[in-house]
Design a protein around this motif. Structure first.
Motif, PDB file in Angstrom:
ATOM      1  N   PRO A  14       3.856 -18.004   5.342  1.00  0.00           N
ATOM      2  CA  PRO A  14       4.982 -18.694   5.462  1.00  0.00           C
ATOM      3  C   PRO A  14       6.084 -17.519   5.451  1.00  0.00           C
ATOM      4  O   PRO A  14       5.953 -16.557   4.771  1.00  0.00           O
ATOM      5  N   LYS A  15       7.379 -18.012   5.873  1.00  0.00           N
ATOM      6  CA  LYS A  15       8.490 -17.086   5.697  1.00  0.00           C
ATOM      7  C   LYS A  15       8.841 -16.927   4.172  1.00  0.00           C
ATOM      8  O   LYS A  15       8.698 -17.815   3.585  1.00  0.00           O
ATOM      9  N   ARG A  16       9.179 -15.734   3.696  1.00  0.00           N
ATOM     10  CA  ARG A  16       9.403 -15.461   2.479  1.00  0.00           C
ATOM     11  C   ARG A  16       8.321 -15.597   1.635  1.00  0.00           C
ATOM     12  O   ARG A  16       8.260 -16.076   0.363  1.00  0.00           O
ATOM     13  N   GLY A  17       6.943 -15.263   2.149  1.00  0.00           N
ATOM     14  CA  GLY A  17       5.581 -15.684   1.739  1.00  0.00           C
ATOM     15  C   GLY A  17       4.927 -14.562   1.537  1.00  0.00           C
ATOM     16  O   GLY A  17       5.036 -13.389   2.211  1.00  0.00           O
ATOM     17  N   ALA A  18       3.401 -14.668   1.062  1.00  0.00           N
ATOM     18  CA  ALA A  18       2.521 -13.577   0.986  1.00  0.00           C
ATOM     19  C   ALA A  18       1.161 -14.125   1.094  1.00  0.00           C
ATOM     20  O   ALA A  18       0.916 -15.138   0.412  1.00  0.00           O
ATOM     21  N   ARG A  19       0.256 -13.136   1.403  1.00  0.00           N
ATOM     22  CA  ARG A  19      -1.254 -13.682   1.596  1.00  0.00           C
ATOM     23  C   ARG A  19      -1.882 -12.370   0.970  1.00  0.00           C
ATOM     24  O   ARG A  19      -1.680 -11.113   1.254  1.00  0.00           O
ATOM     25  N   MET A  20      -3.085 -12.436   0.326  1.00  0.00           N
ATOM     26  CA  MET A  20      -3.983 -11.352  -0.122  1.00  0.00           C
ATOM     27  C   MET A  20      -5.009 -11.337   0.936  1.00  0.00           C
ATOM     28  O   MET A  20      -5.411 -12.338   1.654  1.00  0.00           O
ATOM     29  N   VAL A  21      -5.247 -10.402   1.554  1.00  0.00           N
ATOM     30  CA  VAL A  21      -5.774 -10.174   2.941  1.00  0.00           C
ATOM     31  C   VAL A  21      -7.046  -9.410   2.522  1.00  0.00           C
ATOM     32  O   VAL A  21      -6.867  -8.308   2.077  1.00  0.00           O
ATOM     33  N   LYS A  22      -8.427  -9.998   2.742  1.00  0.00           N
ATOM     34  CA  LYS A  22      -9.545  -9.102   2.444  1.00  0.00           C
ATOM     35  C   LYS A  22     -10.161  -8.504   3.860  1.00  0.00           C
ATOM     36  O   LYS A  22     -10.299  -9.385   4.848  1.00  0.00           O
ATOM     37  N   THR A  23     -10.208  -7.074   3.909  1.00  0.00           N
ATOM     38  CA  THR A  23     -10.704  -6.563   5.022  1.00  0.00           C
ATOM     39  C   THR A  23     -11.792  -5.799   4.656  1.00  0.00           C
ATOM     40  O   THR A  23     -12.408  -5.608   3.504  1.00  0.00           O
ATOM     41  N   ALA A  24     -12.766  -5.319   5.533  1.00  0.00           N
ATOM     42  CA  ALA A  24     -13.985  -4.698   5.349  1.00  0.00           C
ATOM     43  C   ALA A  24     -13.730  -3.462   4.506  1.00  0.00           C
ATOM     44  O   ALA A  24     -14.359  -2.665   3.919  1.00  0.00           O
ATOM     45  N   LEU A  25     -12.358  -2.649   4.573  1.00  0.00           N
ATOM     46  CA  LEU A  25     -11.938  -1.663   3.981  1.00  0.00           C
ATOM     47  C   LEU A  25     -11.184  -1.798   2.694  1.00  0.00           C
ATOM     48  O   LEU A  25     -10.585  -0.970   1.942  1.00  0.00           O
ATOM     49  N   GLY A  26     -11.011  -3.312   2.378  1.00  0.00           N
ATOM     50  CA  GLY A  26     -10.659  -3.342   0.889  1.00  0.00           C
ATOM     51  C   GLY A  26      -9.192  -4.709   0.972  1.00  0.00           C
ATOM     52  O   GLY A  26      -8.954  -5.126   2.162  1.00  0.00           O
ATOM     53  N   CYS A  27      -8.892  -4.945  -0.110  1.00  0.00           N
ATOM     54  CA  CYS A  27      -7.589  -5.928  -0.218  1.00  0.00           C
ATOM     55  C   CYS A  27      -6.306  -5.404  -0.214  1.00  0.00           C
ATOM     56  O   CYS A  27      -5.960  -4.317  -0.838  1.00  0.00           O
ATOM     57  N   VAL A  28      -5.577  -6.146   0.494  1.00  0.00           N
ATOM     58  CA  VAL A  28      -3.952  -5.746   0.443  1.00  0.00           C
ATOM     59  C   VAL A  28      -3.275  -6.990   0.323  1.00  0.00           C
ATOM     60  O   VAL A  28      -3.714  -7.996   1.046  1.00  0.00           O
ATOM     61  N   ALA A  29      -2.097  -6.820   0.012  1.00  0.00           N
ATOM     62  CA  ALA A  29      -1.166  -7.996   0.183  1.00  0.00           C
ATOM     63  C   ALA A  29      -0.216  -7.797   1.180  1.00  0.00           C
ATOM     64  O   ALA A  29       0.557  -6.598   1.488  1.00  0.00           O
ATOM     65  N   VAL A  30      -0.088  -8.871   1.770  1.00  0.00           N
ATOM     66  CA  VAL A  30       0.787  -8.872   3.151  1.00  0.00           C
ATOM     67  C   VAL A  30       1.724  -9.775   2.944  1.00  0.00           C
ATOM     68  O   VAL A  30       1.521 -10.866   2.591  1.00  0.00           O
TER      69      VAL A  30
END
Length: 111
Positions: A14-30
């Motif tokens: 969502p606008k003004r939001g975030a998600r934790m993304v799990k990739t094969a190379l690790g987790c990142v906050a987007v």
């Protein structure tokens, strides 16, 4: 092989939001700003490792939910009197999809 990983449609955050993304190379906050810009950072606040993906996005900053530290989405630096920095990763939107730079993710420490 492309250096960019397609992680999700922009509409998943969502606008003004975030998600934790799990990739094969690790987790990142987007993060997504009100202007549909995307930024990718390590999820841990430099203060007490608070989960930045659960913070409040305002302008091009996020406020940590634990102790209200304000972190720049552009530079990863704590703003104001606080000191510290979060690692940032190249991110972009292309064709309505969020892309992260694979090269920078490989260089990160394990989540």
């Amino acid at each position: 092989m492309s250096n960019w990983i397609d992680i999700a449609p922009l509409s998943d955050i969502p606008k003004r939001g975030a998600r934790m993304v799990k990739t094969a190379l690790g987790c990142v906050a987007v993060f997504r700003t009100a202007q549909d810009e995307v930024f990718a950072l390590n999820n841990a606040c430099p203060h007490k490792a608070g989960p930045l993906a659960e913070g409040i996005v305002h302008g091009k900053s996020v406020t940590c939910p634990l102790h209200n530290w304000v972190i720049s989405l552009e530079t990863g630096e704590a703003q104001g009197a606080d000191e510290g920095r979060v690692t940032t990763y190249p991110a972009r939107v292309e064709g309505g999809r969020i892309l992260l730079d694979r090269t920078f993710l490989r260089a990160r420490t394990a989540a």
